[in-house]
Design a protein around this motif. Structure first.
Motif, PDB file in Angstrom:
ATOM      1  N   ARG A 213       0.834  -1.201   0.000  1.00 45.36           N
ATOM      2  CA  ARG A 213       0.000   0.000   0.000  1.00 45.36           C
ATOM      3  C   ARG A 213       0.871   1.254   0.000  1.00 45.36           C
ATOM      4  O   ARG A 213       0.590   2.210  -0.737  1.00 45.36           O
ATOM      5  N   PHE A 214       1.888   1.269   0.836  1.00 46.28           N
ATOM      6  CA  PHE A 214       2.769   2.438   0.865  1.00 46.28           C
ATOM      7  C   PHE A 214       3.571   2.558  -0.431  1.00 46.28           C
ATOM      8  O   PHE A 214       3.924   3.659  -0.852  1.00 46.28           O
ATOM      9  N   ALA A 215       3.861   1.414  -1.074  1.00 48.99           N
ATOM     10  CA  ALA A 215       4.663   1.432  -2.302  1.00 48.99           C
ATOM     11  C   ALA A 215       3.866   1.900  -3.514  1.00 48.99           C
ATOM     12  O   ALA A 215       4.454   2.194  -4.560  1.00 48.99           O
ATOM     13  N   CYS A 216       2.542   1.962  -3.381  1.00 54.99           N
ATOM     14  CA  CYS A 216       1.737   2.411  -4.522  1.00 54.99           C
ATOM     15  C   CYS A 216       2.154   3.810  -4.973  1.00 54.99           C
ATOM     16  O   CYS A 216       2.199   4.101  -6.177  1.00 54.99           O
ATOM     17  N   ALA A 217       2.470   4.665  -3.989  1.00 53.91           N
ATOM     18  CA  ALA A 217       2.845   6.042  -4.342  1.00 53.91           C
ATOM     19  C   ALA A 217       4.162   6.094  -5.108  1.00 53.91           C
ATOM     20  O   ALA A 217       4.215   6.671  -6.214  1.00 53.91           O
ATOM     21  N   PRO A 218       5.259   5.484  -4.592  1.00 52.65           N
ATOM     22  CA  PRO A 218       6.507   5.518  -5.366  1.00 52.65           C
ATOM     23  C   PRO A 218       6.399   4.835  -6.725  1.00 52.65           C
ATOM     24  O   PRO A 218       6.906   5.357  -7.732  1.00 52.65           O
ATOM     25  N   THR A 219       5.740   3.685  -6.766  1.00 55.58           N
ATOM     26  CA  THR A 219       5.635   2.950  -8.031  1.00 55.58           C
ATOM     27  C   THR A 219       4.815   3.731  -9.050  1.00 55.58           C
ATOM     28  O   THR A 219       5.170   3.802 -10.238  1.00 55.58           O
ATOM     29  N   THR A 220       3.731   4.325  -8.599  1.00 55.60           N
ATOM     30  CA  THR A 220       2.914   5.140  -9.509  1.00 55.60           C
ATOM     31  C   THR A 220       3.719   6.325 -10.039  1.00 55.60           C
ATOM     32  O   THR A 220       3.665   6.652 -11.241  1.00 55.60           O
ATOM     33  N   GLY A 221       4.460   6.965  -9.135  1.00 51.27           N
ATOM     34  CA  GLY A 221       5.290   8.082  -9.573  1.00 51.27           C
ATOM     35  C   GLY A 221       6.323   7.666 -10.597  1.00 51.27           C
ATOM     36  O   GLY A 221       6.541   8.363 -11.610  1.00 51.27           O
ATOM     37  N   LEU A 222       6.959   6.525 -10.377  1.00 50.69           N
ATOM     38  CA  LEU A 222       7.953   6.025 -11.331  1.00 50.69           C
ATOM     39  C   LEU A 222       7.324   5.740 -12.686  1.00 50.69           C
ATOM     40  O   LEU A 222       7.894   6.059 -13.742  1.00 50.69           O
ATOM     41  N   LEU A 223       6.135   5.145 -12.693  1.00 49.58           N
ATOM     42  CA  LEU A 223       5.482   4.805 -13.961  1.00 49.58           C
ATOM     43  C   LEU A 223       5.030   6.057 -14.707  1.00 49.58           C
ATOM     44  O   LEU A 223       5.063   6.100 -15.948  1.00 49.58           O
ATOM     45  N   LEU A 224       4.611   7.079 -13.965  1.00 45.60           N
ATOM     46  CA  LEU A 224       4.256   8.335 -14.624  1.00 45.60           C
ATOM     47  C   LEU A 224       5.490   8.983 -15.253  1.00 45.60           C
ATOM     48  O   LEU A 224       5.405   9.600 -16.330  1.00 45.60           O
ATOM     49  N   THR A 225       6.626   8.820 -14.598  1.00 46.86           N
ATOM     50  CA  THR A 225       7.866   9.331 -15.181  1.00 46.86           C
ATOM     51  C   THR A 225       8.242   8.550 -16.430  1.00 46.86           C
ATOM     52  O   THR A 225       8.748   9.109 -17.413  1.00 46.86           O
TER      53      THR A 225
END
Length: 681
Positions: free
Chosen positions: A160-172
């Motif tokens: 759940r906490f990793a959703c934010a970093p992973t989403t940010g990476l994929l948007l990049t």
């Protein structure tokens, strides 16, 4: 025996694992090609599947942990592949802030590990050397549990906490703008750090509970204040709680101050509603606190590997009550001689022990009856009418551990028995197999499935009036009442300590309320069913005793079911699948002496039903009445009275021993006195 839905479930689990591996493979390909769309889709799908499985099938993911592919490794691999994809997509070094993103990810995983380490510390500080229920825990400083996401759900927390970093990476990946990755990683770090700080609050003095030393001192004080006199000791697996639950009402009715002593922490919540204090003491070193208490006798409804640990206390007298009696060898276990007394229902069990010649002396066998059988109604003196359905209960036992084909009728005779009963248009069959059927021999489980299929098919060919909607409404109302009384009101985050706090004081009369609600539910349950419809009963409710009261005839195997049913004096039949002749079978198993014996082909079903419909053809009525007394003892005085007398007598023996020990101790001079008297020390 695996259930009918096991194969599809296993196929779905295999498909989920293969899909997860496919997503990782697609991520790998997308990162190396590089192919942004493939990388984004595979990464998103993999994270979503992991999140889904964490909620729906965590047991499946635990298998991955056994091969060191746990949630931490999976999520780290997922993020690393995205980073590799970013590098490949921006090989011209046009991507700025890459170092900041990587550093942030390192901080995120570091904060997650710190939170996990802190969760372990908090769990240790919130683990007492014992667990209680129905005991005032004032003095232990118990507090509510931390949020379970931070405290106990390592995998869900990370994902759940990793959703934010992973989403940010994929948007990049999609935009080549590192602001998204930096923002996502920063959000993940903040979540992990905030969770760690919040969890650390449970290490503050105001939220810390008693430590082990303080808790053990509290236990000694509670035992000294409560002054228990009679206890029930139980240790067992997750499915064995029924062996203790059947004795709860009896224990509560005894003269004295009762207590239930358990050894497995999970068992505390498996004990049914009771007002009796419950103390679970897992470690034997802490169990010795009972030796210094006022406990005089301990009742044992089952043998276990941990029983010997409490038998070593000479200040307590021990009685083996068992959880059921039958002619099987398990009812005469040589371990029984380790107890001070063996309490049995009637003369038959006494004779059984002597014939078994296992070292149990006759003087140590005490006949106390079976107090639990009080809810079973006596046989009706009115025969069924011509148009009335005859309810027959088929309750076979399970196959046992020794592979003896005579243990259960399910495999060799079950289908023939059911076929014969279903052939009678005026029979209503209740089929209640033992819950462990098929757990040892898959053939028993397969036969059970075929029997259930036969019953469902027979119902499809039948028809008749059904109870009106008011019966269903009454059942729903009674079910809601019972659920409200028996379903715990714990928060999802509640841990063992919080449950202790909430269950520190039993609601007055709750046990009686649950019993009344259960009886009302069972009445509504039977009223909601068509009188012509066969029933397959595999749930805990309705109880076996409730099925006894509905049936005019029992068909079973050599088991305690037969002994208990005899209290009603209604006709019963026992299947002989042992390979013995009928005479040999009756000689070996006294509980079947008043039964109709069925061969594996079940050819005697028609005559058996005729005897039920016409009492004049029932030639075994007098034999059942005589056997009932032989198996269960006399009805006067009542079983509970005899049981209580036995408990008081054994307690008196414990007192007498204590007095003798005190007298002997006072007669022996202390070492200092001996030296002063000039005698060798």
């Amino acid at each position: 025996m695996p259930s009918a839905g096991t194969a599809p479930r296993r196929a779905a689990q295999l498909a989920a694992l293969l899909a997860m591996l496919a997503f990782f493979a697609a991520q790998f390909v997308g990162a190396l090609l590089p192919q942004a769309a493939l990388l984004i889709v595979a990464s998103t799908a993999g994270l979503a599947l992991d999140l889904y499985l964490q909620h729906r099938d965590p047991g499946l993911l635990s298998l991955l942990g056994k091969i060191r592919f746990d949630v931490m490794v999976r999520q780290l691999l997922r993020d690393v592949l995205i980073l590799v994809g970013l590098l490949r997509l921006n090989s011209d070094n046009s991507l700025r802030g890459y170092t900041t993103v990587v550093s942030g990810l390192v901080l995120f995983y570091g904060a997650h590990l710190a939170c996990q380490a802190l969760a372990i510390v908090v769990k240790r500080t919130r683990t007492l050397p014992f667990v209680t229920r129905n005991v005032d825990t004032d003095g232990l400083h118990l507090t509510a549990a931390p949020p379970r996401l931070l405290y106990r759900q390592h995998g869900r927390r990370l994902l759940r906490f990793a959703c934010a970093p992973t989403t940010g990476l994929l948007l990049t990946v999609a935009t080549a703008d590192t602001v998204w990755a930096e923002t996502g990683v920063a959000a993940g770090v903040l979540l992990a750090v905030a969770g760690t700080v919040h969890l650390a609050g449970w290490l503050k003095p105001e939220k810390r509970i008693a430590d082990e030393k303080q808790a053990l001192e509290w236990l000694d004080r509670w035992l000294a204040d409560y002054k228990p006199t009679v206890g029930m000791y139980f240790s067992g697996g997750t499915t064995s709680a029924y062996q203790a639950n059947m004795w709860l009402s009896t224990l509560a009715e005894l003269d004295g101050r009762p207590v239930i002593v358990l050894r497995e922490r999970f068992m505390v919540q498996k004990i049914d509603a009771t007002d009796v204090p419950i103390v679970c003491i897992p470690k034997v070193v802490h169990l010795m606190a009972l030796e210094k208490s006022t406990l005089k006798i301990m009742l044992h409804p089952a043998n276990s590997g941990k029983t010997s640990q409490v038998l070593r206390m000479p200040s307590i007298k021990h009685a083996f009550t068992n959880h059921g009696e039958s002619d099987k060898l398990s009812s005469c276990n040589p371990y029984s001689k380790a107890y001070d007394e063996v309490w049995v229902a009637g003369p038959a069990a006494r004779e059984r022990y002597q014939l078994a010649d296992i070292g149990v002396e006759d003087k140590d066998v005490v006949e106390v009856g079976r107090p639990q059988l009080a809810p079973i109604l006596p046989c009706s003196t009115t025969p069924p009418g011509e148009d009335e359905y005859v309810t027959v209960l088929y309750a076979p036992t399970w196959e046992g551990w020794d592979g003896n084909p005579g243990n259960t009728s399910v495999m060799l005779a079950g289908e023939n028995i059911v076929r014969g009963l279903l052939a009678d248009p005026k029979v209503r069959l209740l089929y209640k197999p033992h819950p462990m059927t098929g757990s040892v021999d898959p053939r028993a489980g397969q036969a059970d499935e075929r029997i259930q299929a036969m019953i469902r098919e027979a119902n499809s060919r039948r028809g008749g009036p059904r109870p009106g909607p008011e019966a269903a409404a009454e059942l729903a109302r009674r079910a809601a009442e019972l659920q409200a009384l028996t379903t715990s009101s714990f928060r999802d985050s509640a841990d063992e300590i919080e449950r202790m706090l909430l269950q520190s004081t039993p609601e007055p009369g709750r046990a009686a309320g649950v019993a009344d609600a259960t009886a009302a539910w069972e009445t509504a349950y039977w009223a909601s069913l068509p009188e012509w419809e066969h029933q397959i009963i595999t749930d805990a409710r309705p109880s076996l005793f409730s099925c006894f009261n509905q049936a005019r005839l029992l068909v079973s195997d050599v088991s305690s079911v037969v002994s208990d049913y005899l209290i009603s004096e209604k006709p019963y039949a026992v299947a002989n699948t042992s390979g013995m002749t009928e005479d040999e079978f009756r000689a070996c198993f006294p509980t079947v002496s008043a039964a109709t014996i069925l061969t594996p082909d079940a050819s005697g079903i028609a005559d058996l039903l005729a005897a039920v419909r016409d009492p004049a053809r029932d030639e075994l009525a007098a034999a059942r009445s005589k056997l009932k007394v032989h198996l269960l003892g006399p009805s006067d005085p009542p079983s509970l009275v005899r049981f209580n007398r036995a408990a008081l007598a054994l307690a008196a023996e414990a007192d007498a021993r204590q007095a003798r020990m005190a007298e002997r101790a006072s007669a022996v001079p202390a070492p200092r006195e001996a030296v002063e008297a000039g005698q060798p020390g």
